[in-house]
Design a protein around this motif. Structure first.
Motif, mmCIF file in Angstrom:
data_model
loop_
_atom_site.group_PDB
_atom_site.id
_atom_site.type_symbol
_atom_site.label_atom_id
_atom_site.label_comp_id
_atom_site.label_asym_id
_atom_site.label_seq_id
_atom_site.Cartn_x
_atom_site.Cartn_y
_atom_site.Cartn_z
ATOM 1 N N ALA A 114 4.105 5.004 -2.792
ATOM 2 C CA ALA A 114 3.064 4.379 -1.616
ATOM 3 C C ALA A 114 3.854 3.926 -0.562
ATOM 4 O O ALA A 114 5.194 3.399 -0.566
ATOM 5 C CB ALA A 114 2.301 3.266 -2.678
ATOM 6 N N SER A 115 3.243 3.780 0.504
ATOM 7 C CA SER A 115 3.892 3.397 1.802
ATOM 8 C C SER A 115 3.265 2.117 2.360
ATOM 9 O O SER A 115 2.004 2.225 2.412
ATOM 10 C CB SER A 115 3.822 4.541 2.867
ATOM 11 N N PHE A 116 3.756 1.270 2.714
ATOM 12 C CA PHE A 116 3.347 -0.172 2.925
ATOM 13 C C PHE A 116 3.674 -0.443 4.637
ATOM 14 O O PHE A 116 4.630 -0.155 4.827
ATOM 15 C CB PHE A 116 3.703 -1.347 2.203
ATOM 16 N N ARG A 117 3.007 -0.978 5.297
ATOM 17 C CA ARG A 117 3.190 -1.667 6.392
ATOM 18 C C ARG A 117 4.176 -2.758 6.245
ATOM 19 O O ARG A 117 5.267 -2.900 7.029
ATOM 20 C CB ARG A 117 1.955 -2.125 7.545
ATOM 21 N N SER A 118 3.788 -3.692 5.453
ATOM 22 C CA SER A 118 4.676 -4.959 5.104
ATOM 23 C C SER A 118 4.823 -5.085 3.597
ATOM 24 O O SER A 118 3.759 -5.156 2.822
ATOM 25 C CB SER A 118 4.064 -5.945 5.670
ATOM 26 N N ILE A 119 5.926 -5.064 3.046
ATOM 27 C CA ILE A 119 6.261 -5.279 1.526
ATOM 28 C C ILE A 119 6.948 -6.555 1.291
ATOM 29 O O ILE A 119 7.481 -6.572 0.351
ATOM 30 C CB ILE A 119 6.785 -3.940 0.877
ATOM 31 N N GLU A 120 6.599 -7.396 2.081
ATOM 32 C CA GLU A 120 7.191 -8.893 1.870
ATOM 33 C C GLU A 120 7.038 -9.583 0.614
ATOM 34 O O GLU A 120 6.109 -9.662 0.256
ATOM 35 C CB GLU A 120 6.844 -9.614 3.105
ATOM 36 N N GLY A 121 8.172 -10.039 0.088
ATOM 37 C CA GLY A 121 8.003 -10.796 -1.145
ATOM 38 C C GLY A 121 8.089 -9.944 -2.393
ATOM 39 O O GLY A 121 8.045 -10.325 -3.420
ATOM 40 N N VAL A 122 8.324 -8.580 -2.233
ATOM 41 C CA VAL A 122 8.535 -7.505 -3.141
ATOM 42 C C VAL A 122 9.838 -6.994 -3.171
ATOM 43 O O VAL A 122 10.285 -6.608 -2.115
ATOM 44 C CB VAL A 122 7.475 -6.525 -3.128
ATOM 45 N N GLU A 147 8.613 3.558 -4.469
ATOM 46 C CA GLU A 147 8.421 4.449 -5.687
ATOM 47 C C GLU A 147 7.939 3.164 -6.966
ATOM 48 O O GLU A 147 8.628 2.203 -7.195
ATOM 49 C CB GLU A 147 9.618 5.004 -6.167
ATOM 50 N N LEU A 148 7.076 3.428 -7.337
ATOM 51 C CA LEU A 148 6.472 2.556 -8.518
ATOM 52 C C LEU A 148 6.497 3.448 -9.840
ATOM 53 O O LEU A 148 6.110 4.900 -9.911
ATOM 54 C CB LEU A 148 5.024 2.439 -8.257
ATOM 55 N N THR A 149 6.984 3.114 -11.137
ATOM 56 C CA THR A 149 6.837 3.609 -12.154
ATOM 57 C C THR A 149 5.834 3.150 -12.995
ATOM 58 O O THR A 149 5.789 1.934 -13.357
ATOM 59 C CB THR A 149 8.331 3.492 -13.044
ATOM 60 N N ILE A 150 4.964 3.895 -13.498
ATOM 61 C CA ILE A 150 3.689 3.568 -14.178
ATOM 62 C C ILE A 150 3.946 3.836 -15.555
ATOM 63 O O ILE A 150 4.439 5.043 -15.908
ATOM 64 C CB ILE A 150 2.539 4.226 -13.620
ATOM 65 N N GLU A 151 3.532 3.349 -16.534
ATOM 66 C CA GLU A 151 3.656 3.420 -17.964
ATOM 67 C C GLU A 151 3.086 4.680 -18.457
ATOM 68 O O GLU A 151 1.897 4.860 -17.957
ATOM 69 C CB GLU A 151 3.349 2.261 -19.014
ATOM 70 N N GLN A 152 3.673 5.668 -19.415
ATOM 71 C CA GLN A 152 3.151 6.851 -19.736
ATOM 72 C C GLN A 152 1.781 6.463 -20.525
ATOM 73 O O GLN A 152 1.579 5.366 -21.243
ATOM 74 C CB GLN A 152 3.868 7.629 -20.886
#
Length: 149
Positions: free
Chosen positions: A42-50, A81-86
């Motif tokens: 996913a692409s964000f304009r702002s990912i402040e605090g993450v 990059e996010l890892t989502i549980e199987q």
């Protein structure tokens, strides 16, 4: 001889408590959690605090974590990059939002499922994103009563 035995027993207890604390801290922080899951981007304009390791939640339940954050120098956006549980299948039109746990709480990544009958594939991109909202910016708008950006 009794004093030595007491010191050894107390020392062993301290070491056991320290090991238990480290195991607990690793589980709470997600450091020792298994990486069994599939990646999505996913692409964000702002990912402040993450940061890397931040929870990814669906309906308030942790379903994954942020595994990588990089700055895209062409678009000036934060590519994540996010890892989502199987076993958790997300519709491909799901939205990804940076949410806050409250005024003093930390941020987390929230997935809002869409209505598409098709699920996102491993390595796919969730395109509907909303970046972090600056609390200071909101307060300044409220204080100044401004509609200005």
């Amino acid at each position: 001889m009794s004093a030595v035995r007491t010191e050894v027993t107390v020392g062993a207890a301290v070491v056991a408590v320290a090991v238990g604390f480290l195991v607990y801290a690793g589980q709470v922080s997600g450091f020792s959690s298994s990486s069994a899951g599939y990646p999505v981007t996913a692409s964000f304009r702002s990912i402040e605090g993450v940061t890397e390791g931040t929870d990814v939640r669906l309906a308030g339940v942790k379903i994954g974590s942020v595994t990588d954050i990089t700055l895209n120098t062409q678009t000036f956006r934060a590519d994540t990059e996010l890892t989502i549980e199987q076993g958790i299948e997300l519709p491909d039109d799901s939205a990804v939002v940076i949410s806050s746990e409250g005024l003093l709480g930390g941020n987390f990544v929230e997935i809002l499922p869409g209505g598409s009958p098709f699920n996102i594939e491993e390595g796919g991109e969730l395109e509907d994103t909303q970046g972090a909202v600056s609390l200071v910016g909101l307060l300044m708008k409220f204080v100044t009563g401004g509609d200005e950006e």
